[in-house]
Design a protein around this motif. Structure first.
Motif, mmCIF file in Angstrom:
data_model
loop_
_atom_site.group_PDB
_atom_site.id
_atom_site.type_symbol
_atom_site.label_atom_id
_atom_site.label_comp_id
_atom_site.label_asym_id
_atom_site.label_seq_id
_atom_site.Cartn_x
_atom_site.Cartn_y
_atom_site.Cartn_z
ATOM 1 N N GLY A 10 -3.385 -9.708 -1.747
ATOM 2 C CA GLY A 10 -3.754 -10.532 -0.597
ATOM 3 C C GLY A 10 -3.171 -10.049 0.702
ATOM 4 N N ASP A 11 -3.012 -8.744 0.859
ATOM 5 C CA ASP A 11 -2.403 -8.162 2.049
ATOM 6 C C ASP A 11 -3.252 -8.471 3.295
ATOM 7 O OD1 ASP A 11 -0.341 -6.197 3.174
ATOM 8 O OD2 ASP A 11 -2.225 -5.292 3.823
ATOM 9 N N PRO A 12 -2.643 -8.945 4.404
ATOM 10 C CA PRO A 12 -3.423 -9.283 5.610
ATOM 11 C C PRO A 12 -4.133 -8.081 6.221
ATOM 12 C CG PRO A 12 -1.251 -10.303 5.685
ATOM 13 C CD PRO A 12 -1.232 -9.351 4.540
ATOM 14 N N GLY A 13 -3.473 -6.915 6.230
ATOM 15 C CA GLY A 13 -4.128 -5.727 6.768
ATOM 16 C C GLY A 13 -5.350 -5.339 5.970
ATOM 17 N N THR A 14 -5.260 -5.470 4.665
ATOM 18 C CA THR A 14 -6.409 -5.204 3.811
ATOM 19 C C THR A 14 -7.518 -6.219 4.064
ATOM 20 O OG1 THR A 14 -4.838 -4.410 2.148
ATOM 21 C CG2 THR A 14 -7.100 -4.726 1.445
ATOM 22 N N ALA A 15 -7.143 -7.450 4.319
ATOM 23 C CA ALA A 15 -8.139 -8.485 4.616
ATOM 24 C C ALA A 15 -8.918 -8.159 5.881
ATOM 25 C CB ALA A 15 -7.449 -9.843 4.750
ATOM 26 N N VAL A 16 -8.238 -7.623 6.885
ATOM 27 C CA VAL A 16 -8.926 -7.232 8.124
ATOM 28 C C VAL A 16 -9.935 -6.127 7.848
ATOM 29 C CG1 VAL A 16 -8.590 -6.195 10.398
ATOM 30 C CG2 VAL A 16 -7.020 -7.955 9.594
ATOM 31 N N THR A 17 -9.544 -5.149 7.027
ATOM 32 C CA THR A 17 -10.453 -4.053 6.692
ATOM 33 C C THR A 17 -11.662 -4.557 5.913
ATOM 34 O OG1 THR A 17 -8.527 -2.600 6.578
ATOM 35 C CG2 THR A 17 -10.583 -1.770 5.671
ATOM 36 N N LEU A 18 -11.442 -5.432 4.940
ATOM 37 C CA LEU A 18 -12.561 -5.981 4.172
ATOM 38 C C LEU A 18 -13.482 -6.815 5.052
ATOM 39 C CD1 LEU A 18 -10.915 -7.074 0.796
ATOM 40 C CD2 LEU A 18 -12.356 -5.080 1.240
ATOM 41 N N TYR A 63 -13.768 1.543 -0.188
ATOM 42 C CA TYR A 63 -13.948 0.087 -0.196
ATOM 43 C C TYR A 63 -13.430 -0.529 -1.504
ATOM 44 C CZ TYR A 63 -16.096 -4.471 -0.559
ATOM 45 O OH TYR A 63 -16.289 -5.817 -0.747
ATOM 46 N N VAL A 64 -13.742 0.089 -2.626
ATOM 47 C CA VAL A 64 -13.298 -0.441 -3.916
ATOM 48 C C VAL A 64 -11.769 -0.454 -3.987
ATOM 49 C CG1 VAL A 64 -13.305 -0.031 -6.406
ATOM 50 C CG2 VAL A 64 -15.427 0.184 -5.097
ATOM 51 N N SER A 65 -11.120 0.582 -3.443
ATOM 52 C CA SER A 65 -9.652 0.617 -3.418
ATOM 53 C C SER A 65 -9.097 -0.526 -2.579
ATOM 54 C CB SER A 65 -9.175 1.962 -2.882
ATOM 55 O OG SER A 65 -9.642 3.031 -3.676
ATOM 56 N N MET A 66 -9.704 -0.754 -1.410
ATOM 57 C CA MET A 66 -9.242 -1.852 -0.565
ATOM 58 C C MET A 66 -9.480 -3.204 -1.231
ATOM 59 S SD MET A 66 -7.985 -0.388 2.108
ATOM 60 C CE MET A 66 -7.835 -1.782 3.178
ATOM 61 N N TYR A 67 -10.614 -3.347 -1.906
ATOM 62 C CA TYR A 67 -10.919 -4.620 -2.575
ATOM 63 C C TYR A 67 -9.921 -4.901 -3.694
ATOM 64 C CZ TYR A 67 -13.551 -8.211 -5.053
ATOM 65 O OH TYR A 67 -13.928 -9.369 -5.670
ATOM 66 N N ALA A 68 -9.639 -3.877 -4.496
ATOM 67 C CA ALA A 68 -8.688 -4.063 -5.592
ATOM 68 C C ALA A 68 -7.294 -4.384 -5.058
ATOM 69 C CB ALA A 68 -8.643 -2.803 -6.455
ATOM 70 N N LEU A 69 -6.914 -3.758 -3.968
ATOM 71 C CA LEU A 69 -5.605 -4.019 -3.376
ATOM 72 C C LEU A 69 -5.524 -5.453 -2.858
ATOM 73 C CD1 LEU A 69 -2.856 -2.848 -2.514
ATOM 74 C CD2 LEU A 69 -3.943 -2.126 -0.380
ATOM 75 N N TYR A 70 -6.593 -5.915 -2.211
ATOM 76 C CA TYR A 70 -6.578 -7.286 -1.688
ATOM 77 C C TYR A 70 -6.583 -8.308 -2.820
ATOM 78 C CZ TYR A 70 -8.065 -11.520 0.682
ATOM 79 O OH TYR A 70 -8.150 -12.816 1.144
ATOM 80 N N ALA A 71 -7.341 -8.020 -3.877
ATOM 81 C CA ALA A 71 -7.410 -8.953 -5.004
ATOM 82 C C ALA A 71 -6.064 -9.101 -5.706
ATOM 83 C CB ALA A 71 -8.471 -8.488 -5.997
ATOM 84 N N SER A 72 -5.247 -8.045 -5.679
ATOM 85 C CA SER A 72 -3.961 -8.095 -6.371
ATOM 86 C C SER A 72 -2.817 -8.588 -5.506
ATOM 87 C CB SER A 72 -3.607 -6.706 -6.924
ATOM 88 O OG SER A 72 -3.496 -5.770 -5.862
ATOM 89 N N THR A 132 0.813 -1.230 0.000
ATOM 90 C CA THR A 132 0.000 0.000 0.000
ATOM 91 C C THR A 132 0.839 1.269 0.000
ATOM 92 O OG1 THR A 132 -0.111 -0.032 2.416
ATOM 93 C CG2 THR A 132 -1.863 -1.178 1.216
ATOM 94 N N ARG A 133 2.146 1.156 0.118
ATOM 95 C CA ARG A 133 2.986 2.347 0.203
ATOM 96 C C ARG A 133 2.934 3.176 -1.083
ATOM 97 N NH1 ARG A 133 8.791 0.848 2.060
ATOM 98 N NH2 ARG A 133 7.500 -0.068 3.714
ATOM 99 N N GLY A 134 2.673 2.526 -2.210
ATOM 100 C CA GLY A 134 2.637 3.248 -3.478
ATOM 101 C C GLY A 134 1.529 4.276 -3.556
ATOM 102 N N PHE A 135 0.433 4.088 -2.805
ATOM 103 C CA PHE A 135 -0.654 5.065 -2.813
ATOM 104 C C PHE A 135 -0.184 6.416 -2.289
ATOM 105 C CE2 PHE A 135 -3.130 1.224 -3.124
ATOM 106 C CZ PHE A 135 -4.201 1.591 -3.914
ATOM 107 N N PHE A 136 0.749 6.415 -1.364
ATOM 108 C CA PHE A 136 1.216 7.657 -0.748
ATOM 109 C C PHE A 136 2.389 8.266 -1.510
ATOM 110 C CE2 PHE A 136 -0.831 5.085 2.434
ATOM 111 C CZ PHE A 136 -1.600 5.987 3.141
ATOM 112 N N GLN A 137 2.998 7.513 -2.383
ATOM 113 C CA GLN A 137 4.139 8.019 -3.130
ATOM 114 C C GLN A 137 3.755 8.596 -4.487
ATOM 115 O OE1 GLN A 137 6.755 4.630 -3.301
ATOM 116 N NE2 GLN A 137 7.372 4.791 -1.148
#
Length: 283
Positions: free
Chosen positions: A135-143, A124-133, A41-46
């Motif tokens: 499988g980040d555990p932190g993203t999974a908790v949010t979803l 939500y769509v951003s988190m879903y796309a990130l998890y689909a690509s 997820t670091r790329g979103f901030f860069q």
């Protein structure tokens, strides 16, 4: 310091509130830091074009809110456990600010439900796309949190085929094992059709903060009305150069001073206890 029944009740209510507040604060701060510094997820901030996206704003809100909650807990625990009036006053002020912010957020969620629903759906769509690509555990908790709160499953609504099916909630019946409501539509409909309920949730949380604020103010008033005195005396028998040592009595007037207990006067400093002649005592 001795407190009456009302003071003790307020003290325990604040301690219980701080425990719950600390758990929520640690969860929000930990999740926010995970999403902020994770390699996925670091790329979103860069990327400059994504710095204003709903995902970046949401992660920033998680970090700030979690930090503020832990600061509030720190002042509340110190003021309650050490019976420090200044810390309790800061705790009350922070609670008042948070309660006002929650009430304002509830009114804003009611009056601008369309915009908030769009922003939350985008998050939500951003988190879903990130998890689909990734499988980040932190993203999974949010979803998982989104899916359980809104009782939905991914963007397709098909638990068997959805890419985030492992984060979907338990189906209520046989039909939901085959198809559930997609989350983007559910999130938008909840904020549009149940805006009063959302506002009531914010106002109810603000009311809980006001109860803690009332307990904190009551405890501060009880501590302020109870005088504190420090008796300064020697603990061990010592030979004093003065014939008649007198104990010094000091009153604690500053509300920020912690109450301190000293050992009572020893008999060596009391002329009557040492058996001095009455003529010496009369002098």
């Amino acid at each position: 310091m001795s407190l009456d029944g009302c003071g003790q009740l307020c003290k325990y209510v604040i301690i219980l509130f701080n425990i719950l507040f600390a758990l929520v604060g640690f969860a929000l701060l930990g999740l926010g830091l995970w999403l902020r510094f994770s390699d996925n997820t670091r790329g979103f901030f860069q990327i400059e074009e994504l710095n204003t996206s709903a995902f970046v704003i949401g992660v920033t809100v998680l970090i700030v809110l979690g930090s503020v909650m832990l600061i509030v807990v720190a002042f509340g625990d110190y003021g309650t456990c050490h019976e420090n009036i200044c810390a309790l006053q800061v705790f009350s002020g922070l609670l008042g600010v948070l309660a006002g912010a929650l009430i304002a957020a509830g009114v804003l969620a009611y009056t601008r439900s369309d915009n908030i629903a769009a922003q939350l759906t985008e998050f939500y769509v951003s988190m879903y796309a990130l998890y689909a690509s990734s499988g980040d555990p932190g993203t999974a908790v949010t979803l998982t949190f989104f899916h359980n709160v809104f009782h939905c499953c991914g963007v397709s609504g098909v638990p068997i085929l959805d890419l985030a099916k492992s984060t979907c909630p338990t189906p209520d019946g046989m039909w939901e094992k085959l198809i559930m409501k997609p989350c983007p539509g559910v999130i938008a409909s909840v904020f549009e059709s149940k805006a009063p309920l959302v506002m009531g949730t914010f106002l109810g949380t603000g009311a809980l903060l006001m109860v803690a604020l009332l307990c904190s103010s009551t405890l501060s008033r009880k501590l302020r009305s109870s005088p504190q005195y420090l008796i300064l005396a020697s603990v061990h028998p010592l030979v004093s150069p003065h014939p008649y040592p007198q104990p010094s009595l000091a009153s604690v007037s500053s509300p920020c001073s912690d109450p301190v207990l000293f050992t009572p006067l020893s008999e060596v400093n009391i002329p009557m206890a040492r058996g001095q002649p009455a003529s010496v005592q009369s002098e």
